[in-house]
Scaffold this active site. Sequence first.
Site, PDB file in Angstrom:
ATOM      1  N   HIS A  55      29.314  23.490  21.594  1.00 16.36           N
ATOM      2  CA  HIS A  55      28.490  23.750  20.406  1.00 16.36           C
ATOM      3  C   HIS A  55      27.774  25.096  20.564  1.00 16.36           C
ATOM      4  O   HIS A  55      27.794  25.941  19.659  1.00 16.36           O
ATOM      5  CB  HIS A  55      27.474  22.615  20.246  1.00 16.36           C
ATOM      6  N   GLU A  56      27.145  25.289  21.733  1.00 12.33           N
ATOM      7  CA  GLU A  56      26.416  26.536  21.967  1.00 12.33           C
ATOM      8  C   GLU A  56      27.367  27.716  22.157  1.00 12.33           C
ATOM      9  O   GLU A  56      27.064  28.836  21.734  1.00 12.33           O
ATOM     10  CB  GLU A  56      25.503  26.380  23.180  1.00 12.33           C
ATOM     11  N   HIS A  95      28.225  29.043  18.810  1.00 14.62           N
ATOM     12  CA  HIS A  95      27.186  29.949  18.299  1.00 14.62           C
ATOM     13  C   HIS A  95      27.333  31.340  18.901  1.00 14.62           C
ATOM     14  O   HIS A  95      27.292  32.348  18.182  1.00 14.62           O
ATOM     15  CB  HIS A  95      25.796  29.404  18.647  1.00 14.62           C
TER      16      HIS A  95
END
Length: 228
Positions: free
Chosen positions: A29-30, A33
């Site tokens: 998820h990170e 980003h």
Amino acid sequence: MNLFSMDKQQILMMLIARVIIILLILPLHEFAHAWAARRCGDNTAESRGRLTFNPLSHVDLVGAVLLLLTGFGWAKPVPVNPNRMNNPRMGMILTSLAGPASNLIFAFLAMIPFRILECIPIHSASMLHTLSIIYNILYFFILVNIGLAVFNLIPIPPLDGSNILMGFLPFKAIIWVQQHQRVISFAFLILILSDFLNTPLSFLQKLIFNGFNFLTNWVPLIVNGLTG
């Protein structure tokens, strides 16, 4: 799902799925980003070692414990500098969307083997036991991923949804939100602790789950055709 309504095996499968989320999905998820920010022209996350799949670079201890216990948590925020982006507004929108989008993609991909398991003929008790374990892990894996995506898309600071919303707000509204961010975040924390958001979040989670279930209706047709 209420822990008190679950048996020991269900709780174990849910915890295993959440550990996988903490060690694999939160880092992804990170990473999403960081990758999106880099594609938009900002290398801040990359320069700070966040453009990586290494869980140690992303996992936040408090957020991980909360996710393990409640199903909702967080990782270390990825540092982003919109001033370095080619198009700051659109760059922030895309960067913020990347994380929740990765959760939904993984949930959808996990739905495929989940649907396959529904169609596999069971020939023994041991086979039933093994497949039920895998089935339950996939089920909770899908639910937690969808839950994380829905939760992160709430347009309240410091969640991803707030950055997406501010990408569409006029400048004065953005300044107002930034000036009152602490008050807004505190009010949001009260809403979480009061369980006020449980019903709408659970509704959206179930809606997306059913949508993915519908979109994978082709899976049983193929499996039944191959095994029939």
